[in-house]
Scaffold this active site. Structure first.
Site, mmCIF file in Angstrom:
data_model
loop_
_atom_site.group_PDB
_atom_site.id
_atom_site.type_symbol
_atom_site.label_atom_id
_atom_site.label_comp_id
_atom_site.label_asym_id
_atom_site.label_seq_id
_atom_site.Cartn_x
_atom_site.Cartn_y
_atom_site.Cartn_z
ATOM 1 N N ARG A 1 12.368 52.037 -85.890
ATOM 2 C CA ARG A 1 13.739 52.483 -86.139
ATOM 3 C C ARG A 1 14.486 51.477 -86.981
ATOM 4 O O ARG A 1 14.511 50.298 -86.650
ATOM 5 C CB ARG A 1 14.472 52.641 -84.812
ATOM 6 N N ARG B 1 -7.405 55.048 -64.893
ATOM 7 C CA ARG B 1 -6.880 53.686 -64.826
ATOM 8 C C ARG B 1 -5.928 53.662 -63.645
ATOM 9 O O ARG B 1 -5.331 54.688 -63.298
ATOM 10 C CB ARG B 1 -6.104 53.313 -66.100
ATOM 11 N N TYR C 1 -2.114 63.269 -68.610
ATOM 12 C CA TYR C 1 -0.925 62.477 -68.327
ATOM 13 C C TYR C 1 0.315 63.280 -68.700
ATOM 14 O O TYR C 1 0.488 63.679 -69.837
ATOM 15 C CB TYR C 1 -0.936 61.157 -69.108
ATOM 16 N N GLU D 1 3.574 44.336 -62.207
ATOM 17 C CA GLU D 1 2.632 45.445 -62.372
ATOM 18 C C GLU D 1 1.352 44.950 -63.032
ATOM 19 O O GLU D 1 1.395 44.304 -64.078
ATOM 20 C CB GLU D 1 3.300 46.517 -63.240
ATOM 21 N N ASP E 1 4.650 63.599 -68.490
ATOM 22 C CA ASP E 1 5.958 63.083 -68.111
ATOM 23 C C ASP E 1 6.560 64.054 -67.096
ATOM 24 O O ASP E 1 6.158 65.226 -67.023
ATOM 25 C CB ASP E 1 6.876 62.986 -69.344
ATOM 26 N N ARG F 1 0.748 56.795 -84.260
ATOM 27 C CA ARG F 1 1.987 56.383 -84.906
ATOM 28 C C ARG F 1 2.718 55.428 -83.970
ATOM 29 O O ARG F 1 2.538 55.470 -82.761
ATOM 30 C CB ARG F 1 2.873 57.592 -85.231
ATOM 31 N N ARG G 1 4.035 43.962 -66.729
ATOM 32 C CA ARG G 1 5.494 43.990 -66.765
ATOM 33 C C ARG G 1 6.090 43.675 -65.404
ATOM 34 O O ARG G 1 5.393 43.720 -64.392
ATOM 35 C CB ARG G 1 6.018 45.325 -67.284
#
Length: 377
Positions: free
Chosen positions: A185, A258, A362, A314, A364, A181, A289
């Protein structure tokens, strides 16, 4: 009688190890923390350059909807009001992220949610029709999946090049499930996260980690694997936050990652890009970025009061020996390999495996804090 000098030997002074040590100490347990780096904090470590806290291992933004986690980290150090609202640069034109009414206005000049929805629906329908022509009903790859979700214009400008740089593969070769997904917004809101709380520790992440580890025995530049025989007998239990395949001597083979590398420079100006994060979404720009570190902690007039700025470009690449493992490659091959190691880990009564490398997942930051806190419930 307690025979060993420590209750826990904690391998790795990153976020998981530090929160674990803090909670264990609160429960009157003795911990020894070892880390092969010369500083604590793992990938959260910041370097002070020109009075700016530089995120040495990539941008870290703390966000959560879990009040318990937020209250816990704020009990250690107060967090500021930083809001993550990245900007994308495609061929010199700027777009707001995540995809919202600002993005749709910048892309198509639409000014109302109804107009934006009509444009999105039209482009999604075109993507479905293109697949139908080829006799396909389900997206076969990321390229098709993205266009079904968001249409061609946004895919080409803001997703395609960026994703190909991140993964080092063409979107048509990447599996569709990577983007099940895409958040869309229909409001003018550039706040990237949906979480209730977000911010950066006031004074930087080093303050958070140093306070968590206050009064805990810590040995830096100490490689667990080089000193395993002398370290293991020191404690009843091991909390291991390093790479699980390394813990088991790579006996089934190596897990893949990675990695990212950074080119950091100090510029003789107070403000380079006006935002902490600018994504470069075209394939031809080699970096993904540019981070301008001062914007994580300096707002309004403060930005100009600090005469210099530090930026990091980066670059995303395949992991190779000696480079930092950042993101697990959670494809079928690597996940199967991880499960073999996990089966070994599950049989260890005295080893707790925690964190991104130990669980090959991964996470957060708020998940890491939550996991560590849950051990003490």
């Amino acid at each position: 009688m307690h025979s060993k000098p420590y209750d826990y030997l904690i391998v790795g002074a990153g976020l998981f190890g530090s929160v674990f040590a803090y909670k264990a100490k609160q429960g009157n347990k003795k911990c020894l923390v070892v880390d092969r780096r010369s500083q604590v904090g793992g990938n959260l470590y910041c370097e002070n350059q020109e009075g700016i806290h530089v995120h040495k291992y990539g941008a870290h933004i703390f966000h959560t909807s879990n009040k318990e986690v937020w209250d816990f980290v704020n009990s250690i150090v107060e967090f500021n009001r930083y809001t993550n609202s990245p900007v994308a640069n495609y061929k010199g034109k700027l777009y707001n992220l995540p995809f919202n009414m600002n993005t749709f206005y910048q892309m198509w000049g639409v000014t109302t949610p109804a107009e934006a929805k009509a444009k999105l629906d039209e482009q999604r329908a075109e993507a479905v029709a293109r697949m139908k022509e080829q006799g396909i009903s389900e997206p076969r790859n990321l390229e098709e999946q993205a266009q079904v979700l968001i249409g061609k214009d946004i895919y080409e400008a803001l997703i395609k090049g960026y994703t190909e740089k991140q993964w080092g593969r063409r979107c048509a070769e990447l599996p569709a499930f990577i983007i099940k997904r895409l958040p869309v917004r229909m409001v003018f809101d550039n706040n990237y996260f949906n979480d209730k709380y977000q911010g950066i520790p006031i004074g930087g992440y080093n303050v958070l980690i140093e306070r968590l580890l206050e009064g805990v025995d810590t040995r830096l530049e100490c490689d667990f694997f080089a000193h395993r025989e002398e370290l293991e007998p020191l404690a009843d239990k091991i909390v291991f936050t390093g790479a699980i395949d390394e813990f088991y001597g790579y006996q089934y083979g190596k897990l893949e990652y990675r990695t990212v590398r950074f080119e950091t420079e100090t510029l003789d100006m107070p403000n380079y890009q006006g935002n902490a994060v600018v994504n470069y979404t075209e394939r031809e720009v080699p970096y993904t970025r540019v981070i301008e570190h001062k914007h994580f902690e300096m707002f309004g007039a403060e930005v100009e009061q600090c005469p210099k700025t530090v930026i990091s470009k980066e670059y995303s690449s395949e992991w190779s020996e000696g480079s930092e493992p950042y993101y697990p490659v959670n494809d079928e091959k690597n996940n199967c390999l991880y499960l073999k190691y996990k089966a070994l880990a599950d049989m260890e009564p005295n080893v707790i495996f925690g964190g991104r490398l130990a669980e090959y997942k991964y996470y957060d930051m708020h998940h890491i804090v939550e996991k560590a806190l849950n051990y003490f419930k």
